[in-house]
Structure formats: structure tokens, C-alpha cells
Design a protein around this motif. Structure first.
Motif, PDB file in Angstrom:
ATOM      1  N   PRO A 227       0.799  -1.234   0.000  1.00  0.00           N
ATOM      2  CA  PRO A 227       0.000   0.000   0.000  1.00  0.00           C
ATOM      3  C   PRO A 227       0.830   1.283   0.000  1.00  0.00           C
ATOM      4  CG  PRO A 227      -0.773  -1.556   1.676  1.00  0.00           C
ATOM      5  CD  PRO A 227       0.552  -2.045   1.201  1.00  0.00           C
ATOM      6  N   TYR A 228       2.120   1.182   0.288  1.00  0.00           N
ATOM      7  CA  TYR A 228       2.946   2.383   0.462  1.00  0.00           C
ATOM      8  C   TYR A 228       4.044   2.526  -0.589  1.00  0.00           C
ATOM      9  CZ  TYR A 228       0.887   1.113   4.947  1.00  0.00           C
ATOM     10  OH  TYR A 228       0.017   0.720   5.922  1.00  0.00           O
ATOM     11  N   ARG A 229       4.396   1.433  -1.235  1.00  0.00           N
ATOM     12  CA  ARG A 229       5.501   1.447  -2.199  1.00  0.00           C
ATOM     13  C   ARG A 229       5.210   2.461  -3.310  1.00  0.00           C
ATOM     14  NH1 ARG A 229       5.753  -3.781  -3.178  1.00  0.00           N
ATOM     15  NH2 ARG A 229       4.134  -3.637  -4.784  1.00  0.00           N
ATOM     16  N   GLY A 230       6.226   3.280  -3.607  1.00  0.00           N
ATOM     17  CA  GLY A 230       6.095   4.268  -4.666  1.00  0.00           C
ATOM     18  C   GLY A 230       5.535   5.600  -4.220  1.00  0.00           C
ATOM     19  N   SER A 231       5.154   5.735  -2.938  1.00  0.00           N
ATOM     20  CA  SER A 231       4.611   6.999  -2.449  1.00  0.00           C
ATOM     21  C   SER A 231       5.728   7.868  -1.877  1.00  0.00           C
ATOM     22  CB  SER A 231       3.563   6.752  -1.367  1.00  0.00           C
ATOM     23  OG  SER A 231       3.207   7.977  -0.736  1.00  0.00           O
ATOM     24  N   PRO A 232       5.856   9.098  -2.336  1.00  0.00           N
ATOM     25  CA  PRO A 232       6.858   9.997  -1.737  1.00  0.00           C
ATOM     26  C   PRO A 232       6.567  10.342  -0.280  1.00  0.00           C
ATOM     27  CG  PRO A 232       6.149  10.796  -3.890  1.00  0.00           C
ATOM     28  CD  PRO A 232       5.204   9.706  -3.501  1.00  0.00           C
ATOM     29  N   TYR A 233       5.319  10.122   0.169  1.00  0.00           N
ATOM     30  CA  TYR A 233       4.984  10.381   1.567  1.00  0.00           C
ATOM     31  C   TYR A 233       5.524   9.297   2.492  1.00  0.00           C
ATOM     32  CZ  TYR A 233       1.649  14.077   0.298  1.00  0.00           C
ATOM     33  OH  TYR A 233       1.063  15.241  -0.149  1.00  0.00           O
ATOM     34  N   ARG A 234       5.889   8.166   1.929  1.00  0.00           N
ATOM     35  CA  ARG A 234       6.398   7.059   2.716  1.00  0.00           C
ATOM     36  C   ARG A 234       7.900   7.257   2.958  1.00  0.00           C
ATOM     37  NH1 ARG A 234       9.538   5.832   0.321  1.00  0.00           N
ATOM     38  NH2 ARG A 234       8.918   4.464  -1.386  1.00  0.00           N
ATOM     39  N   ILE A 235       8.264   7.617   4.204  1.00  0.00           N
ATOM     40  CA  ILE A 235       9.678   7.796   4.520  1.00  0.00           C
ATOM     41  C   ILE A 235      10.377   6.446   4.554  1.00  0.00           C
ATOM     42  CG2 ILE A 235      11.338   8.603   6.245  1.00  0.00           C
ATOM     43  CD1 ILE A 235       9.218  10.602   7.211  1.00  0.00           C
ATOM     44  N   GLY A 236       9.769   5.497   5.252  1.00  0.00           N
ATOM     45  CA  GLY A 236      10.382   4.187   5.389  1.00  0.00           C
ATOM     46  C   GLY A 236       9.599   3.342   6.355  1.00  0.00           C
ATOM     47  N   TYR A 237      10.262   2.323   6.907  1.00  0.00           N
ATOM     48  CA  TYR A 237       9.565   1.312   7.681  1.00  0.00           C
ATOM     49  C   TYR A 237      10.294   0.962   8.971  1.00  0.00           C
ATOM     50  CZ  TYR A 237       7.406   0.619   3.097  1.00  0.00           C
ATOM     51  OH  TYR A 237       6.758   0.816   1.900  1.00  0.00           O
ATOM     52  N   PHE A 238       9.486   0.654   9.990  1.00  0.00           N
ATOM     53  CA  PHE A 238       9.946  -0.111  11.144  1.00  0.00           C
ATOM     54  C   PHE A 238       9.570  -1.560  10.867  1.00  0.00           C
ATOM     55  CE2 PHE A 238       8.056   3.883  13.073  1.00  0.00           C
ATOM     56  CZ  PHE A 238       9.255   4.567  13.158  1.00  0.00           C
ATOM     57  N   SER A 239      10.493  -2.469  11.065  1.00  0.00           N
ATOM     58  CA  SER A 239      10.152  -3.867  10.838  1.00  0.00           C
ATOM     59  C   SER A 239       9.259  -4.402  11.950  1.00  0.00           C
ATOM     60  CB  SER A 239      11.413  -4.722  10.704  1.00  0.00           C
ATOM     61  OG  SER A 239      12.337  -4.460  11.737  1.00  0.00           O
ATOM     62  N   ASP A 240       9.393  -3.880  13.178  1.00  0.00           N
ATOM     63  CA  ASP A 240       8.586  -4.321  14.313  1.00  0.00           C
ATOM     64  C   ASP A 240       8.605  -3.225  15.365  1.00  0.00           C
ATOM     65  OD1 ASP A 240       7.577  -7.302  14.251  1.00  0.00           O
ATOM     66  OD2 ASP A 240       9.573  -7.369  13.352  1.00  0.00           O
ATOM     67  N   ASN A 241       7.928  -3.494  16.471  1.00  0.00           N
ATOM     68  CA  ASN A 241       7.897  -2.553  17.584  1.00  0.00           C
ATOM     69  C   ASN A 241       8.419  -3.202  18.855  1.00  0.00           C
ATOM     70  OD1 ASN A 241       7.043  -0.125  19.106  1.00  0.00           O
ATOM     71  ND2 ASN A 241       5.584  -1.550  20.033  1.00  0.00           N
ATOM     72  N   GLU A 242       9.456  -2.603  19.445  1.00  0.00           N
ATOM     73  CA  GLU A 242       9.952  -2.960  20.772  1.00  0.00           C
ATOM     74  C   GLU A 242      10.215  -4.455  20.936  1.00  0.00           C
ATOM     75  OE1 GLU A 242       7.373  -1.223  23.728  1.00  0.00           O
ATOM     76  OE2 GLU A 242       8.359   0.718  23.528  1.00  0.00           O
ATOM     77  N   VAL A 243      10.986  -5.001  19.995  1.00  0.00           N
ATOM     78  CA  VAL A 243      11.423  -6.389  20.162  1.00  0.00           C
ATOM     79  C   VAL A 243      12.190  -6.532  21.474  1.00  0.00           C
ATOM     80  CG1 VAL A 243      12.960  -8.158  19.234  1.00  0.00           C
ATOM     81  CG2 VAL A 243      11.418  -6.912  17.705  1.00  0.00           C
TER      82      VAL A 243
END
Length: 662
Positions: free
Chosen positions: A156-172
Motif C-alpha cells: 500500500p505504500y511502495r512508490g509513495s513519496p509520503y512514505r519515509i520508510g519502515y519499522f520492521s517491528d515494535n519494541e522487540v
């Protein structure tokens, strides 16, 4: 910590403010590629338009849908449907409001960026959904699941300039003891259990006797094959060196995770940045070393160290050394106040002050302090609205919101943050130059201790003159980085010590008989000589025997003597001394103590009095240490001739102003 102020910084701020603002038109950006870059010693995000970007974000810009979905009809919290006809209208109004408050981006658990129209970092929960962490990380099937899931999750986010990047998970978290114990109990056909046994055989040179000197295998297990088959816990022995193997195992599992997560995310969306897994207000050194080669920037959450917005120097210094200078994104930080309109009880160990005025003052100061660190590329406030009255589905109940559950802004907070957010990019631009121009006041010549009126029972460092009382960085043991720091001050009653540090102790991995073995305790040692002969003191931190909640409270035990003597002979209390551990915040460890002058064999001194001092800190299970002199603690405490010169500062007592953050 941050050193802002003076003519240099004022000029830089003025120049930056006068420069034309560079704003990327994300709807017409030439690419969707974000990057990180260093300019004049400060780290920045770079937009798809090529402009530098300091991310001032807010978490949970979702209109209240997340907790509403969990609590159902029992939900009494924030609900966008009360305030706007459509979610799009709510998002537009919220975006305008955030812009007025100086925020420019969205953090985790927010609306998709195509709806919020804000640059966003998205939390994928890749490892959790792929069943990485508590299943079988080294199974060949794990990589296949992560690769497939990553493609679906980023679609849903690939190719959007609004998408800075990703966290793979939260607080492993990379809780080393928990990882070690968990896989010790897996079945023999678990591929990761097989790797665990192979690691131990390699670590101990295939010598079973060496292994059992450090660990207690399950009853009846007497061989490596038996260890593989065992389904009971392998426990750490007291007064052993097994923690090195425990830490090594955490690094091995972390390396596997970050390798697979990076491979999967970059294959699915090569134009995005990868920020890791939002470390939880603590970091494991082995995990950070494993992470660093795989991420563009390190995502970490942070619990501010005092109500006045103070940030601990050791935390970011250690992170920088472990990662080789990677940029850092603060992905969750917060302030709550007991005075709030929602009725939140603030029911844990996270930063809480009394009033909204204190909240505003502390949060604005922290914003500027974060910005003054050259490695930080942004800060994300947690969260947009208060928790529901009565708490979230998991019980957490905090006044974290910029607005209450009725969508009314906490105006003191938002006005203070608006001013601080406007200053932040300019402060950050000056950060490296300012750090080079300044220096810690105690770095040259004798260490000077400020005169201060310290209350060791208020469980706060806000009344400390922290820049003046912070000692020079302690020198860590070979291969280690800083894991804490020390503050010293004095007054007519005695000499006060404050400490902030971090280290994780796993209760389940370390069963023991009788009282807690002091040799394995986290501790601070202090040596002082005012001319009446050297005196030594040790402050031990004693964990509870059982874990009642995630952050178990500990006891502060202050004893006369050096640690080695106390461990051998027992604890002798220090008459009239006071020591207070701040509460349920382990693996972050914060405490204060006051030593009366009588314990030092000295009448209350005058300003200018000279003494010699040594300070040392030792982690759980003696894994690592630090000291002022750089000598190992036992040797440092036994060698007063090499203690450093100290002078008591002049001036009146520094008292906390009325209404200052607590």
C-alpha cells in the motif's frame, strides 16, 4: 548533553530562520526515494526532493480507531466521528492543527500517508507476523515467510513519496536472558535450538565441565546431546561468567533478524529507508552491533530522564559507539501530567509530572535537547490523544495526548511545543558546531562539585544542577561502551550522588537460594578522601525474587566499604545515610544517595575544600564495568593514590524554583 547557547548558536539560529524554507511538494516529487545524509557534522533525513528534513512526528494519528477496535463497546476514548463528518475531514483538520504546532510528519500506528498527507514511517510488524522471534528464527521457512509478507505489507505504500520508510517491528527488546532461556527449552527438532547448542559448544570449546561451571543444566542432563533433548530451563549460576554466552546468543539471533528484515524490506521497496524495530527505552549492546550494518537509521524510544527535559549523555554516546555513528530517530517520547482533563491515572514508570505547566516546560526543553544532538534526525511524540479513561486494552493509562479524548488541545503544551518545534531544525543545524565549541565543565582540571540542595526522596533529578554536577564520562572496560553516568554535589548535610544507567537483569534465568548474591548485583562504588583517610561506599541494586510486572522494582542497598569487601564479609549500613531507587524502571536504573559528612570522618566543609574521589559502576553478573580512572573497580577502590582531585564549588545552594518540573 546538549550545549546550546552563546553568540555562535544565536547567529546560526538567526541565519537559519532568515533562510527561505525548503518544502517538498510530495504530490509532485521526482521520486519516492528518501535518504539520510550528514551536513556539517549533523545527520538529516533527505526528502525525495533532496531537501534536508528533521522529522517532528506524532504517533497514533488514527482518529481513535486502533483502541476502539480492541475495546469495542467498552471504548470511552477519542473517536474522530464525534468531531468530523468523515475520516478525510478529520485528517485534514488534524494536519492543519499539527502544522500550527510545528509537527511535519506521522509516526507509528497512524493513518496511511495517502490519507494523512503527511510524511510517515510505517510499522510493519514483519517479524511478529512472520513468527520470527519466539518460534524458530533459523528455520528455512522463516526467511520465506518474511520475504513474502514484506511484499504484501509494503504494497500500500511502495512508490509513495509520503512514505519515509519502515519499522520492521515494535519494541522487540532483545532481552538477552529471556532469549537464552526460551530456546533452552525448545525441542531438539527446532533448528534454532540446534544453533543454540552449537553456539555453546563453540563458546566453551566443547568442554562440558567449563559449560556447567557457568550454567546449571536441567536435572539429569550430563552431555551436549542431552542438553539438545532437554525441555527444561538451563539457568545461569551465581558468581559465574555465563552472561558472556547469554549476550553472544542475543547477538546471533539479532543478526539473523536484521539480515532477513533488511533483505525482505529492501527487496519489497528499495526506495524506502529501514529504521529497524523501535528499540524500547533500552538497548542491548550485542543487538545494536548486529543491527547497525543493516539499517539506515536506528529507531529507539526514550523516556526522558527528568521532568525538566534532561537527556542522559551516556545513552546516546554508547549508541553512537556501538553503531559506528548511525543516525538515530527517536520514535516514541512523551510527557504526562497528573493534572489532566481525561482522568488518566498515569499508572506506570513513564515520565509524569504534576501539572500541565510542568509538562509543557519539560516537553519543550526535551525537544530542544534532542535537536541539539547531531546524530538525531527527528523525534516522534507519543501520542496524539490521551489514552481512554480507564486505560488501553493492555491497561496502560496515560495523559500522553496533545489533545484530550474530547479533542480539546492542552494549550500550554501545544504552545510550548510549537515554539520548540520551530527552533528544532535550526538548533540541529548548529548541533555539531555547538558541541565542538562547548565542553563539559568538569573536563579540565579538578572536578568541581556544585553546592546544591538535593532532596533524595523526591525520586527526581530535576533539583540537580545537572550540567555542573555530571562527572566526566566513566571509562568502560575493554570492548564495552558507557552504560551509565554519575552526578555529584554537596551541601551542609553531606555529599549527594545521583546515577542514571541501564542494564537488563532476567529474573527467570537466575534462580538462587537465600538472599540475592551481591557479587552478581548491579552496583555503584564511591571512594572519597577529604584528608581523614580514604572511605569507600557501595550502592547495590537488589531485584525482587519474582517478576510481578515488566519493570520489577528493586531495593537500593547502601553499604560501607568496597564491593569486594562487602561481598566477602557482608553489608555494614552507613549511619544516617540515605539511598533511594526511583522505582519500577529497570532496565533503566536511576537512584540518589546522600552521605553525611560524619560518614566521611569530616565536619561540614567550606567551599573550596579539596578531596580525592573515585567512582566505578559494575553491571549485572560483572559483565562490564566503568570507572573514572579507567581501572577495574576492585583495583580502583584499593588505590587511593590514583583517585582524582575534586574541589567543592563556591556559591549559594541551588534550589529548585517554585513550579519547576519534578
Amino acid at each position: 548533553m546538549p550545549r546550546t547557547g552563546g553568540v555562535l548558536v544565536a547567529a546560526l539560529l538567526a541565519a537559519f530562520a532568515a533562510a527561505p524554507a525548503l518544502a517538498c511538494d510530495f504530490d509532485h516529487a521526482p521520486t519516492s526515494h528518501w535518504s539520510v545524509a550528514s551536513e556539517n557534522g549533523a545527520q538529516w533525513l533527505k526528502t525525495p526532493c533532496g531537501h534536508r528534513f528533521y522529522s517532528l512526528g506524532v504517533n497514533i494519528l488514527d482518529g481513535g480507531t486502533g483502541e476502539h477496535g480492541k475495546l469495542g463497546q467498552a471504548y470511552t476514548g477519542y473517536d474522530w466521528q464525534k468531531f468530523a463528518p468523515t475520516i478525510a475531514d478529520w485528517a485534514a483538520a488534524t494536519r492543519r492543527r499539527l502544522s500550527e504546532w510545528g509537527f511535519n510528519s506521522a509516526g507509528g500506528w497512524s493513518l496511511p500517508p495517502q490519507e494523512s498527507r503527511l510524511p510517515t514511517v510505517i510499522n510493519l510488524e514483519l517479524g511478529r507476523l512472520a513468527k520470527f522471534h519466539w518460534f524458530d528464527p533459523f528455520s528455512p521457512d522463516t526467511e520465506a515467510r518474511m520475504m513474502s509478507l514484506a511484499r504484501d505489507l509494503v504494497a500500500p505504500y511502495r512508490g509513495s513519496p509520503y512514505r519515509i520508510g519502515y519499522f520492521s517491528d515494535n519494541e522487540v527488546g532483545w532481552w538477552a536472558g529471556a532469549l537464552f532461556g526460551f530456546f533452552s527449552m525448545k525441542p531438539a527438532d527446532n533448528v534454532t535450538k540446534q544453533r543454540w547448542v552449537a553456539m555453546l559448544r563453540r563458546h566453551y570449546g566443547d568442554d562440558w565441565a567449563r559449560f556447567t561451571a557457568d550454567f546449571r543444566p536441567p536435572e539429569g542432563v550430563g552431555s551436549w546431546d542431552g542438553l539438545l533433548d532437554a525441555r527444561q530451563l538451563t539457568a545461569l549460576r551465581p558468581d559465574s561468567h555465563g552472561i558472556a554466552a547469554v549476550r553472544e546468543w542475543a547477538g546471533i539471533v539479532a543478526e539473523r533478524y536484521y539480515t532477513l528484515a533488511e533483505r525482505a524490506i529492501r527487496a519489497a521497496d528499495p526506495d524506502a529507508l529501514y529504521f529497524g524495530d523501535r528499540l524500547p527505552i533500552y538497548y542491548d549492546p550485542a543487538a545494536v552491533k548486529a543491527m547497525a550494518p543493516h539499517v539506515d537509521a536506528i529507531a529507539i524510544n526514550y523516556n526522558v530522564d527528568a521532568g525538566d527535559g534532561w537527556l542522559a549523555r551516556y545513552f546516546f554516546g554508547g549508541l553512537e559507539k556501538l553503531s559506528g555513528g548511525k543516525p538515530v530517530l527517536i520514535t516514541e517520547w512523551f510527557f504526562a501530567a497528573r493534572e489532566n482533563r481525561t482522568g488518566n491515572t498515569n499508572n506506570g514508570h513513564l515520565m509524569t509530572v504534576d501539572t500541565q505547566a510542568e509538562r509543557a516546560q519539560g516537553a519543550a526543553a526535551a525537544t530542544r535537547n534532542f535537536a541539539a544532538l547531531p546524530e538525531i534526525v527527528g523525534t516522534h511524540w507519543f501520542q496524539y490523544y490521551d489514552h481512554p479513561k480507564g486505560g488501553r486494552a493492555d491497561g496502560e493509562d496515560y495523559n500522553f495526548g496533545l489533545v484530550d479524548v474530547d479533542d480539546r488541545p492542552y494549550e500550554q503544551l501545544t504552545e510550548a511545543l510549537a515554539a520548540a518545534n520551530r527552533d528544532a531544525p535550526a538548533i540541529h543545524a548548529a548541533a555539531a558546531k555547538n558541541a565542538a565549541a562547548g565542553g563539559h565543565v568538569n573536563n579540565d582540571g579538578p572536578i568541581v562539585l556544585p553546592h546544591a540542595d538535593i532532596d533524595v526522596h523526591d525520586k527526581s533529578l530535576a533539583d540537580w544542577p545537572k550540567p555542573a554536577s555530571l562527572l566526566p564520562p566513566l571509562k568502560p572496560s575493554p570492548g564495552a561502551v558507557d552504560f551509565g553516568e554519575i552526578y555529584l554535589s554537596w551541601n551542609e548535610r553531606g555529599l549527594a550522588l545521583g546515577t542514571i544507567g541501564q542494564d537488563y537483569f532476567d529474573i527467570d534465568l537466575f534462580p538462587y537460594a537465600g538472599s540475592f548474591p551481591l557479587a552478581d548485583a548491579y552496583r555503584v562504588e564511591l571512594g572519597l578522601d577529604l584528608g581523614a583517610g580514604p572511605r569507600r561506599f557501595t550502592l547495590f541494586f537488589i531485584p525482587p525474587r519474582t517478576k510481578l510486572r515488566d519493570h520489577p522494582p528493586m531495593t537500593a542497598l547502601l553499604c560501607a566499604g568496597a564491593a569486594a569487601q562487602i561481598i566477602a564479609e557482608g553489608c555494614h549500613p552507613v549511619p544516617d545515610a540515605e539511598a533511594v531507587y526511583f522505582g519500577a524502571d529497570q532496565p533503566r536504573i536511576t537512584a540518589e544517595m546522600l552521605l553525611p559528612w560524619s560518614a566521611l570522618g569530616f565536619a561540614p566543609p567550606q567551599p573550596g575544600a579539596k578531596l580525592r574521589a573515585e567512582v566505578a559502576m559494575t553491571s549485572w553478573h560483572r559483565e562490564r564495568w566503568m570507572s573514572l580512572s579507567g581501572e577495574a573497580p576492585e583495583r580502583a577502590m584499593a588505590d587511593p593514590a590514583h583517585w582524582l582531585p575534586v574541589r567543592l564549588g563556591d556559591g549559594l545552594a541551588l534550589k529548585r524554583p517554585a513550579g519547576a518540573p519534578g
